[in-house]
Scaffold this motif. Structure first.
Motif, PDB file in Angstrom:
ATOM      1  N   ILE A  68       0.854  -1.188   0.000  1.00  0.00           N
ATOM      2  CA  ILE A  68       0.000   0.000   0.000  1.00  0.00           C
ATOM      3  C   ILE A  68       0.889   1.236   0.000  1.00  0.00           C
ATOM      4  CG2 ILE A  68      -1.778   1.247   1.275  1.00  0.00           C
ATOM      5  CD1 ILE A  68      -2.703  -1.377   2.438  1.00  0.00           C
ATOM      6  N   LYS A  69       0.767   2.039  -1.025  1.00  0.00           N
ATOM      7  CA  LYS A  69       1.559   3.261  -1.122  1.00  0.00           C
ATOM      8  C   LYS A  69       0.813   4.471  -0.586  1.00  0.00           C
ATOM      9  CE  LYS A  69       4.318   1.754  -5.090  1.00  0.00           C
ATOM     10  NZ  LYS A  69       4.772   2.062  -6.479  1.00  0.00           N
ATOM     11  N   TYR A  70      -0.525   4.412  -0.554  1.00  0.00           N
ATOM     12  CA  TYR A  70      -1.301   5.544  -0.029  1.00  0.00           C
ATOM     13  C   TYR A  70      -2.684   5.033   0.364  1.00  0.00           C
ATOM     14  CZ  TYR A  70      -2.767   5.334  -4.924  1.00  0.00           C
ATOM     15  OH  TYR A  70      -3.208   4.893  -6.142  1.00  0.00           O
ATOM     16  N   ILE A  71      -3.331   5.752   1.283  1.00  0.00           N
ATOM     17  CA  ILE A  71      -4.690   5.448   1.751  1.00  0.00           C
ATOM     18  C   ILE A  71      -5.469   6.758   1.745  1.00  0.00           C
ATOM     19  CG2 ILE A  71      -6.122   4.563   3.624  1.00  0.00           C
ATOM     20  CD1 ILE A  71      -3.797   2.896   4.557  1.00  0.00           C
ATOM     21  N   LYS A  72      -6.605   6.755   1.059  1.00  0.00           N
ATOM     22  CA  LYS A  72      -7.424   7.962   0.957  1.00  0.00           C
ATOM     23  C   LYS A  72      -8.873   7.634   1.306  1.00  0.00           C
ATOM     24  CE  LYS A  72      -4.606  10.050  -2.694  1.00  0.00           C
ATOM     25  NZ  LYS A  72      -4.600  10.623  -4.064  1.00  0.00           N
ATOM     26  N   HIS A  73      -9.557   8.598   1.928  1.00  0.00           N
ATOM     27  CA  HIS A  73     -10.978   8.493   2.253  1.00  0.00           C
ATOM     28  C   HIS A  73     -11.680   9.697   1.623  1.00  0.00           C
ATOM     29  CE1 HIS A  73      -8.690   6.593   5.577  1.00  0.00           C
ATOM     30  NE2 HIS A  73      -9.610   5.643   5.459  1.00  0.00           N
ATOM     31  N   ILE A  74     -12.661   9.434   0.812  1.00  0.00           N
ATOM     32  CA  ILE A  74     -13.389  10.483   0.102  1.00  0.00           C
ATOM     33  C   ILE A  74     -14.834  10.508   0.605  1.00  0.00           C
ATOM     34  CG2 ILE A  74     -14.155  11.308  -2.148  1.00  0.00           C
ATOM     35  CD1 ILE A  74     -11.805   9.847  -3.389  1.00  0.00           C
ATOM     36  N   ASN A  92      -3.602  -4.437 -10.299  1.00  0.00           N
ATOM     37  CA  ASN A  92      -2.647  -3.387 -10.658  1.00  0.00           C
ATOM     38  C   ASN A  92      -2.778  -2.129  -9.812  1.00  0.00           C
ATOM     39  OD1 ASN A  92      -1.663  -5.019 -12.751  1.00  0.00           O
ATOM     40  ND2 ASN A  92      -3.239  -4.269 -14.177  1.00  0.00           N
ATOM     41  N   ASP A  93      -3.575  -2.169  -8.731  1.00  0.00           N
ATOM     42  CA  ASP A  93      -3.748  -0.987  -7.882  1.00  0.00           C
ATOM     43  C   ASP A  93      -2.511  -0.764  -7.026  1.00  0.00           C
ATOM     44  OD1 ASP A  93      -6.218  -0.650  -8.962  1.00  0.00           O
ATOM     45  OD2 ASP A  93      -7.313  -1.552  -7.286  1.00  0.00           O
ATOM     46  N   LYS A  94      -2.268   0.499  -6.712  1.00  0.00           N
ATOM     47  CA  LYS A  94      -1.099   0.884  -5.924  1.00  0.00           C
ATOM     48  C   LYS A  94      -1.453   1.252  -4.494  1.00  0.00           C
ATOM     49  CE  LYS A  94       1.554   0.524  -9.553  1.00  0.00           C
ATOM     50  NZ  LYS A  94       2.541  -0.575  -9.672  1.00  0.00           N
ATOM     51  N   GLY A  95      -2.709   1.612  -4.237  1.00  0.00           N
ATOM     52  CA  GLY A  95      -3.092   2.039  -2.900  1.00  0.00           C
ATOM     53  C   GLY A  95      -4.566   1.764  -2.653  1.00  0.00           C
ATOM     54  N   HIS A 149      -9.958   0.889  10.547  1.00  0.00           N
ATOM     55  CA  HIS A 149      -9.608  -0.210   9.644  1.00  0.00           C
ATOM     56  C   HIS A 149      -8.202  -0.749   9.881  1.00  0.00           C
ATOM     57  CE1 HIS A 149      -7.189   2.591   7.312  1.00  0.00           C
ATOM     58  NE2 HIS A 149      -8.244   3.326   7.010  1.00  0.00           N
ATOM     59  N   ALA A 150      -7.367  -0.039  10.656  1.00  0.00           N
ATOM     60  CA  ALA A 150      -6.045  -0.523  11.090  1.00  0.00           C
ATOM     61  C   ALA A 150      -5.124  -0.860   9.924  1.00  0.00           C
ATOM     62  CB  ALA A 150      -6.194  -1.734  12.005  1.00  0.00           C
ATOM     63  N   LEU A 151      -5.305  -0.219   8.766  1.00  0.00           N
ATOM     64  CA  LEU A 151      -4.406  -0.400   7.629  1.00  0.00           C
ATOM     65  C   LEU A 151      -3.488   0.797   7.529  1.00  0.00           C
ATOM     66  CD1 LEU A 151      -6.925  -1.753   4.962  1.00  0.00           C
ATOM     67  CD2 LEU A 151      -5.266  -3.082   6.282  1.00  0.00           C
ATOM     68  N   LYS A 152      -2.255   0.551   7.136  1.00  0.00           N
ATOM     69  CA  LYS A 152      -1.284   1.629   7.037  1.00  0.00           C
ATOM     70  C   LYS A 152      -0.427   1.431   5.796  1.00  0.00           C
ATOM     71  CE  LYS A 152       1.830  -0.697  10.287  1.00  0.00           C
ATOM     72  NZ  LYS A 152       0.940  -1.833  10.519  1.00  0.00           N
ATOM     73  N   VAL A 153       0.254   2.482   5.430  1.00  0.00           N
ATOM     74  CA  VAL A 153       1.113   2.437   4.255  1.00  0.00           C
ATOM     75  C   VAL A 153       2.247   1.449   4.492  1.00  0.00           C
ATOM     76  CG1 VAL A 153       2.640   3.791   2.781  1.00  0.00           C
ATOM     77  CG2 VAL A 153       0.534   4.809   3.655  1.00  0.00           C
ATOM     78  N   GLY A 154       2.482   0.588   3.512  1.00  0.00           N
ATOM     79  CA  GLY A 154       3.504  -0.446   3.622  1.00  0.00           C
ATOM     80  C   GLY A 154       2.956  -1.831   3.869  1.00  0.00           C
ATOM     81  N   ASP A 155       1.680  -1.935   4.242  1.00  0.00           N
ATOM     82  CA  ASP A 155       1.065  -3.246   4.435  1.00  0.00           C
ATOM     83  C   ASP A 155       0.794  -3.910   3.084  1.00  0.00           C
ATOM     84  OD1 ASP A 155       1.163  -2.820   7.109  1.00  0.00           O
ATOM     85  OD2 ASP A 155      -0.972  -2.389   7.371  1.00  0.00           O
ATOM     86  N   PRO A 156       0.671  -5.249   3.067  1.00  0.00           N
ATOM     87  CA  PRO A 156       0.346  -5.926   1.792  1.00  0.00           C
ATOM     88  C   PRO A 156      -1.013  -5.470   1.259  1.00  0.00           C
ATOM     89  CG  PRO A 156       1.157  -7.499   3.406  1.00  0.00           C
ATOM     90  CD  PRO A 156       0.965  -6.214   4.142  1.00  0.00           C
TER      91      PRO A 156
END
Length: 579
Positions: free
Chosen positions: A174-180, A237-240, A194-201
């Motif tokens: 995960i390179k980025y996490i966004k909430h819209i 193919n998603d990056k984040g 959700h306890a997810l952070k950048v760098g997780d699988p």
């Protein structure tokens, strides 16, 4: 001269004949060999290939000349195999190979993960025997960790063994996490949920789990119509991760009302539910939670069942105002008939008459059923039996519905058990540095070996220990003092029945006593002396253990039993546990 030559030739011929006879020529085969078509087999066994041994192409020796027919056979190759493999043939007829050592373990393909992260899942190590099953187990552990998409293994021979190579195919990170679309919740709050952070699988499962947790949080905090969808993060193919949130309106409870209740007032029913209007309207509480509303329906139904309304039904209604932000909550109740107790009976009573026991019951025939009163009657019967030594008496209530609507028969089923007396009293003081003497605990008991086991006194003893402030009562710091009852073991039952204590271990893991217990006779002494000097209690002994000067065995209290007559009834063991 000719005579001498002839004599010498005769002598040499005789010596040759003697040598041939000694070597077995002309005397036939040995007694343990038989001729089998030109081949010799020991003990008359046919000359066949043993099972599991490889067939040799030149099994049959060449034809023998006439002068060699009576000679013993040469060494059989199958006999050699039997000598080399006395335990049987090797599997599949192949010779056993020496195990290969792992000279090196190489990891290829890691880019974002660190090597020690991969190494903690591997059991294959350098300078260990190569095991293909262990390598497959390493692959399963790596894949099940969720950090790697696939793992392939290779082996390469080396000079002194074999090299094991693991090729790792990492999952995207995960390179980025966004909430819209989030207005009532900040980024930090949603990231905590959700306890997810950048760098997780990054995978579809983590993305869906995070979406579910965010949506559940909105439903619990006044947004019952909130919807969360995944815009990015569930495709290969998603990056984040990108979550799109449709919060909806924030709904709050304005008022709570009840309809159809006759036996209980609205104020009484409000104490049974959790959904209530907020304070100062907008600022504190009052948010609509669908799961909490369903729980309130179940609580109201259970409340009516306790009062005897076994057919009561409860539903709820939500009325939204024009703004769509304030809700009027109404609970609709169908009470149904209230059941009356037609009769009260006690079954299984053998040592007491039933009529006096019924006088202690709180529920009488002709009254409305009430579950709280029924539970109180169960406790009353248990205490009555416990005060007479039936410490393991079991009392169960059995409401029986009748064909007549609105009536039940209440039956208490009793399993009395046996009468027990106090046997050994064992004190176990725990903690990091236990220093409390056993006499401190025993002086608060009011019980002695040989006394009738009274549950009321035992509970009072436990209550006095908890209120003494000598032991820990906070559950987060340790276990509170408690008194546990246990029946005597098979080996000690005879001694306890005769008024003697138990010399063996009383609990699993306890060390045996160092010799027979010493019991001092009872001698009346003034009460102002220390307890262990009065003769009623033994002073805690400190036995010396050879070759263990640094170890001090736990103190053990051995109360006297000679002052009490032997009881023919079964006896009980009381164990105290405290920190």
């Amino acid at each position: 001269m000719p005579i001498k030559r002839t004599f010498a030739a005769t002598i040499w011929c005789g010596m040759l004949l003697v040598a041939n006879a000694a070597l077995g020529q002309g005397a036939g085969p040995p007694p343990n060999y038989q001729n089998s078509g030109g081949n010799y087999a020991p003990n008359g066994a046919p000359n066949t290939v043993p099972t599991g041994y490889p067939a040799y192409p030149n099994m049959r020796p060449p034809a023998l000349r006439d002068d060699q027919q009576n000679m013993p056979p040469n060494a059989n190759p199958h006999d050699i195999n039997r000598a080399l493999n006395p335990n049987g043939p090797p599997p599949d007829g192949k010779p056993q190979e020496n195990p290969q050592l792992v000279v090196d373990v190489q990891i290829l393909g890691i880019e974002k993960s660190r090597e020690h992260t991969v190494q903690k899942y591997l059991h294959t190590r350098r300078d260990k025997e190569f095991d293909p099953e262990m390598v497959q187990g390493d692959v399963r552990r790596l894949v099940s960790s969720g950090q790697f998409r696939d793992v392939r293994t290779y082996t390469r021979p080396a000079a002194n063994g074999i090299i094991v190579i693991y090729e790792i195919f990492e999952r995207p990170r995960i390179k980025y996490i966004k909430h819209i679309g989030n207005r009532d919740a900040g980024e930090k709050k949603l990231a905590k949920e959700h306890a997810l952070k950048v760098g997780d699988p990054l995978n579809a499962y983590n993305a869906e789990e995070g979406r579910r947790k965010i949506e559940e949080w909105y439903h619990k905090n006044g947004h019952p119509k909130a919807q969360v969808s995944i815009m990015e993060g569930d495709k290969p193919n998603d990056k984040g991760l990108v979550y799109y949130i449709n919060e909806g309106n924030l709904e709050r409870i304005e008022t709570v009302s009840f309809r159809g209740n006759t036996v209980a007032s609205d104020q009484r029913l409000k104490t049974q539910i959790e959904s209530k209007p907020g304070w100062f309207y907008y600022f504190f509480g009052g948010k609509v939670d669908r799961a909490k509303l369903d729980s309130d329906v179940e609580k109201l139904t259970a409340y009516y069942r306790r009062l005897g309304y076994f057919r009561a039904r409860v539903a709820r209604e939500l009325d939204m105002d024009e703004s769509g932000k304030w809700v009027t909550l109404t609970f609709v109740i169908d009470e149904g008939p209230r059941y009356v107790v037609r009769s009260v009976k006690i079954e299984g009573v053998a040592n007491f008459p039933e009529a006096p026991l019924l006088g202690f019951m709180d529920i009488k025939a002709g009254e409305y059923f009430h579950q709280d009163k029924m539970n109180k009657d169960i406790t009353t019967l248990t205490d009555l039996y416990g005060s007479k030594g039936f410490v393991f008496a079991d009392v169960q209530a059995d409401p029986r519905f009748l064909e007549e609507p609105g009536q039940i028969d209440l039956v208490y089923r009793v399993k009395e058990g046996e009468v027990f007396h106090i046997g050994d009293i064992n004190v176990h003081v725990g903690g990091e540095y236990p220093h409390t003497r056993d006499a401190v605990v025993l002086v608060r008991s009011g019980l002695m070996p040989g006394d009738l086991a009274d549950m009321r006194k035992i509970r009072d003893w436990e209550r006095r220990l908890k209120s003494s402030q000598l032991f820990e009562t906070n559950p987060q710091q340790g276990d509170a003092p408690r008194v546990a009852l246990g029946t005597p073991s098979v080996g000690n039952a005879a001694n306890i029945a005769k008024g003697k204590g138990s010399n063996g271990p009383t609990i699993r893991g306890q060390s045996p006593d160092y010799g027979p217990p010493h019991r001092a006779p009872y001698v009346p002494q003034p009460l102002n002396q220390p307890l262990y000097q009065t003769g009623r209690y033994d002073a805690p002994a400190q036995p010396q253990i050879p070759q263990q000067p640094a170890y001090t065995p736990p103190l053990q209290f051995n109360p006297p039993t000679s002052d009490f007559p032997a009881s023919p009834l079964p006896q009980n063991r009381v164990d105290f546990w405290g920190n």
